[in-house]
Motif scaffolding. Structure first.
Motif, PDB file in Angstrom:
ATOM      1  N   VAL A 152      12.252   0.325 -22.899  1.00 41.41           N
ATOM      2  CA  VAL A 152      11.632   0.902 -21.709  1.00 41.41           C
ATOM      3  C   VAL A 152      11.196  -0.267 -20.835  1.00 41.41           C
ATOM      4  CG1 VAL A 152       9.721   2.271 -20.807  1.00 41.41           C
ATOM      5  CG2 VAL A 152      10.912   2.998 -22.887  1.00 41.41           C
ATOM      6  N   GLN A 153      11.790  -0.369 -19.665  1.00 37.60           N
ATOM      7  CA  GLN A 153      11.466  -1.431 -18.710  1.00 37.60           C
ATOM      8  C   GLN A 153      10.554  -0.839 -17.641  1.00 37.60           C
ATOM      9  OE1 GLN A 153      12.471  -4.347 -19.604  1.00 37.60           O
ATOM     10  NE2 GLN A 153      14.102  -3.766 -21.009  1.00 37.60           N
ATOM     11  N   THR A 154       9.544  -1.609 -17.246  1.00 37.06           N
ATOM     12  CA  THR A 154       8.619  -1.155 -16.215  1.00 37.06           C
ATOM     13  C   THR A 154       8.621  -2.162 -15.073  1.00 37.06           C
ATOM     14  OG1 THR A 154       7.257  -0.050 -17.858  1.00 37.06           O
ATOM     15  CG2 THR A 154       6.238  -0.500 -15.721  1.00 37.06           C
ATOM     16  N   TYR A 155       8.864  -1.665 -13.877  1.00 33.33           N
ATOM     17  CA  TYR A 155       8.913  -2.509 -12.686  1.00 33.33           C
ATOM     18  C   TYR A 155       7.818  -2.090 -11.722  1.00 33.33           C
ATOM     19  CZ  TYR A 155      13.310  -4.828 -13.792  1.00 33.33           C
ATOM     20  OH  TYR A 155      14.266  -5.619 -14.356  1.00 33.33           O
ATOM     21  N   VAL A 156       7.347  -3.061 -10.930  1.00 38.00           N
ATOM     22  CA  VAL A 156       6.415  -2.801  -9.840  1.00 38.00           C
ATOM     23  C   VAL A 156       6.997  -3.423  -8.581  1.00 38.00           C
ATOM     24  CG1 VAL A 156       4.350  -2.707 -11.302  1.00 38.00           C
ATOM     25  CG2 VAL A 156       5.041  -4.890 -10.286  1.00 38.00           C
ATOM     26  N   MET A 157       6.525  -2.958  -7.457  1.00 41.04           N
ATOM     27  CA  MET A 157       6.945  -3.517  -6.175  1.00 41.04           C
ATOM     28  C   MET A 157       5.953  -4.629  -5.824  1.00 41.04           C
ATOM     29  SD  MET A 157       9.608  -1.704  -5.144  1.00 41.04           S
ATOM     30  CE  MET A 157       9.653  -1.632  -3.365  1.00 41.04           C
ATOM     31  N   ARG A 158       6.069  -5.789  -6.495  1.00 49.90           N
ATOM     32  CA  ARG A 158       5.150  -6.909  -6.327  1.00 49.90           C
ATOM     33  C   ARG A 158       5.464  -7.648  -5.027  1.00 49.90           C
ATOM     34  NH1 ARG A 158       6.583  -9.386 -10.416  1.00 49.90           N
ATOM     35  NH2 ARG A 158       5.119  -8.490 -11.892  1.00 49.90           N
ATOM     36  N   ASP A 159       4.478  -7.693  -4.142  1.00 47.24           N
ATOM     37  CA  ASP A 159       4.600  -8.440  -2.878  1.00 47.24           C
ATOM     38  C   ASP A 159       5.827  -8.026  -2.067  1.00 47.24           C
ATOM     39  OD1 ASP A 159       2.277  -9.930  -3.420  1.00 47.24           O
ATOM     40  OD2 ASP A 159       3.418 -11.398  -4.586  1.00 47.24           O
ATOM     41  N   MET A 160       6.188  -6.756  -2.109  1.00 50.45           N
ATOM     42  CA  MET A 160       7.370  -6.267  -1.398  1.00 50.45           C
ATOM     43  C   MET A 160       6.995  -5.750  -0.022  1.00 50.45           C
ATOM     44  SD  MET A 160      10.021  -6.753  -3.295  1.00 50.45           S
ATOM     45  CE  MET A 160      11.188  -5.751  -2.395  1.00 50.45           C
ATOM     46  N   ASP A 161       7.911  -5.957   0.929  1.00 55.62           N
ATOM     47  CA  ASP A 161       7.710  -5.495   2.301  1.00 55.62           C
ATOM     48  C   ASP A 161       8.625  -4.340   2.676  1.00 55.62           C
ATOM     49  OD1 ASP A 161       5.751  -7.456   2.827  1.00 55.62           O
ATOM     50  OD2 ASP A 161       7.289  -8.927   3.357  1.00 55.62           O
ATOM     51  N   PHE A 162       9.494  -3.921   1.748  1.00 50.28           N
ATOM     52  CA  PHE A 162      10.436  -2.850   2.057  1.00 50.28           C
ATOM     53  C   PHE A 162      10.668  -2.004   0.817  1.00 50.28           C
ATOM     54  CE2 PHE A 162      12.684  -6.707   0.952  1.00 50.28           C
ATOM     55  CZ  PHE A 162      13.663  -6.304   0.062  1.00 50.28           C
ATOM     56  N   ALA A 163      11.145  -0.786   1.025  1.00 59.24           N
ATOM     57  CA  ALA A 163      11.342   0.185  -0.054  1.00 59.24           C
ATOM     58  C   ALA A 163      12.666  -0.058  -0.778  1.00 59.24           C
ATOM     59  CB  ALA A 163      11.320   1.590   0.531  1.00 59.24           C
ATOM     60  N   LEU A 164      12.710   0.341  -2.073  1.00 57.69           N
ATOM     61  CA  LEU A 164      13.898   0.137  -2.901  1.00 57.69           C
ATOM     62  C   LEU A 164      14.241   1.379  -3.707  1.00 57.69           C
ATOM     63  CD1 LEU A 164      13.049  -3.317  -4.538  1.00 57.69           C
ATOM     64  CD2 LEU A 164      14.732  -2.903  -2.734  1.00 57.69           C
ATOM     65  N   PRO A 222       8.482   3.104  -2.685  1.00 54.74           N
ATOM     66  CA  PRO A 222       7.983   2.530  -1.431  1.00 54.74           C
ATOM     67  C   PRO A 222       7.323   1.178  -1.714  1.00 54.74           C
ATOM     68  CG  PRO A 222       6.429   4.149  -2.238  1.00 54.74           C
ATOM     69  CD  PRO A 222       7.611   4.164  -3.187  1.00 54.74           C
ATOM     70  N   PRO A 223       7.124   0.358  -0.674  1.00 57.72           N
ATOM     71  CA  PRO A 223       6.388  -0.896  -0.883  1.00 57.72           C
ATOM     72  C   PRO A 223       4.934  -0.582  -1.212  1.00 57.72           C
ATOM     73  CG  PRO A 223       6.828  -0.560   1.454  1.00 57.72           C
ATOM     74  CD  PRO A 223       7.542   0.533   0.707  1.00 57.72           C
ATOM     75  N   PRO A 224       4.191  -1.581  -1.729  1.00 55.77           N
ATOM     76  CA  PRO A 224       2.783  -1.333  -2.045  1.00 55.77           C
ATOM     77  C   PRO A 224       2.003  -0.947  -0.790  1.00 55.77           C
ATOM     78  CG  PRO A 224       3.414  -3.602  -2.596  1.00 55.77           C
ATOM     79  CD  PRO A 224       4.596  -2.931  -1.994  1.00 55.77           C
ATOM     80  N   PRO A 225       0.902  -0.210  -0.948  1.00 56.05           N
ATOM     81  CA  PRO A 225       0.062   0.125   0.208  1.00 56.05           C
ATOM     82  C   PRO A 225      -0.425  -1.138   0.918  1.00 56.05           C
ATOM     83  CG  PRO A 225      -0.604   1.386  -1.723  1.00 56.05           C
ATOM     84  CD  PRO A 225       0.397   0.370  -2.185  1.00 56.05           C
ATOM     85  N   GLU A 226      -0.653  -1.027   2.208  1.00 57.53           N
ATOM     86  CA  GLU A 226      -1.127  -2.151   3.034  1.00 57.53           C
ATOM     87  C   GLU A 226      -2.314  -2.841   2.369  1.00 57.53           C
ATOM     88  OE1 GLU A 226      -0.998  -4.782   6.068  1.00 57.53           O
ATOM     89  OE2 GLU A 226       0.360  -3.078   5.917  1.00 57.53           O
ATOM     90  N   GLY A 227      -2.233  -4.160   2.249  1.00 58.81           N
ATOM     91  CA  GLY A 227      -3.330  -4.938   1.687  1.00 58.81           C
ATOM     92  C   GLY A 227      -3.330  -5.031   0.174  1.00 58.81           C
ATOM     93  N   GLU A 228      -2.387  -4.358  -0.496  1.00 60.13           N
ATOM     94  CA  GLU A 228      -2.316  -4.424  -1.955  1.00 60.13           C
ATOM     95  C   GLU A 228      -1.087  -5.217  -2.367  1.00 60.13           C
ATOM     96  OE1 GLU A 228      -2.925  -0.783  -4.079  1.00 60.13           O
ATOM     97  OE2 GLU A 228      -4.334  -0.053  -2.560  1.00 60.13           O
ATOM     98  N   ARG A 229      -1.197  -5.932  -3.482  1.00 61.10           N
ATOM     99  CA  ARG A 229      -0.113  -6.789  -3.958  1.00 61.10           C
ATOM    100  C   ARG A 229       0.900  -6.022  -4.797  1.00 61.10           C
ATOM    101  NH1 ARG A 229      -0.198 -11.838  -7.966  1.00 61.10           N
ATOM    102  NH2 ARG A 229       1.824 -12.617  -7.350  1.00 61.10           N
TER     103      ARG A 229
END
Length: 185
Positions: free
Chosen positions: A110-122, A140-147
């Motif tokens: 089981v692999q877990t990914y996060v959208m770390r420091d991303m500016d666009f959706a994947l 979606p990318p992280p909420p504004e102001g969150e890493r």
């Protein structure tokens, strides 16, 4: 003598604390670097009985195929080591419509990914050791102001990241079969 021991112990504690911060923050990747990315061709077919399709000549690509009909081609970089997987696309400002990244893990789990420091959706596409797509997340990318964003998990040995909407646009779905680049195990 006791003062020297205290100073030495304090130095070790500070060094461990700094090391823990560097590891947790990801700064170690900036220090060590990620190395160069290999490239290759990945093909996605919708049936075990379908004739495999191929990428256009002289292209490094991910292709989604319906039988022998190519639905889409995406050029990929291969993230094969830990630092490359950790960094992922976070140093990328955007992807073109025909670009992506293939993450290669040592074994299926089981692999877990996060959208770390991303500016666009994947689209995050999980592929098992048998090279079958198991899960697709539209992240979606992280909420504004969150890493970081929320966590996205799936059973996989390989993970493909492409622009959000690619899977829907091409018709790629769970159960489709993936052919990996030469040399990717």
């Amino acid at each position: 003598m006791a003062r020297r021991a205290f100073v030495a112990l304090a130095g070790v504690v500070v060094a461990l604390a700094v090391g823990a911060l560097v590891m947790q923050s990801g700064l170690w990747v900036d220090i060590v670097g990620v190395g160069g990315y290999e490239t290759g061709t990945v093909t996605v077919t919708d049936s075990d009985n379908a004739t495999p399709c191929t990428a256009p000549p002289n292209r490094t690509a991910v292709s989604a195929c319906d039988g022998s009909r190519t639905l889409a081609t995406v050029d990929v970089r291969i993230a094969a080591n830990y630092s490359q997987r950790y960094t992922g696309l976070s140093d990328t400002e955007s992807l073109g419509p025909d670009e992506g990244m293939l993450f290669v893990h040592g074994e299926e789990d089981v692999q877990t990914y996060v959208m770390r420091d991303m500016d666009f959706a994947l689209d995050i596409i999980y592929i098992d050791a048998n090279r079958t797509i198991t899960t697709i997340h539209h992240a979606p990318p992280p909420p504004e102001g969150e890493r970081y964003s929320e966590r996205y998990s799936g059973r996989a040995k390989y993970v493909l990241e492409v622009n959000r909407g690619w899977a829907n646009r091409t018709g790629v779905g769970v159960g489709d079969t993936v052919e990996l680049p030469d040399g990717v195990e």
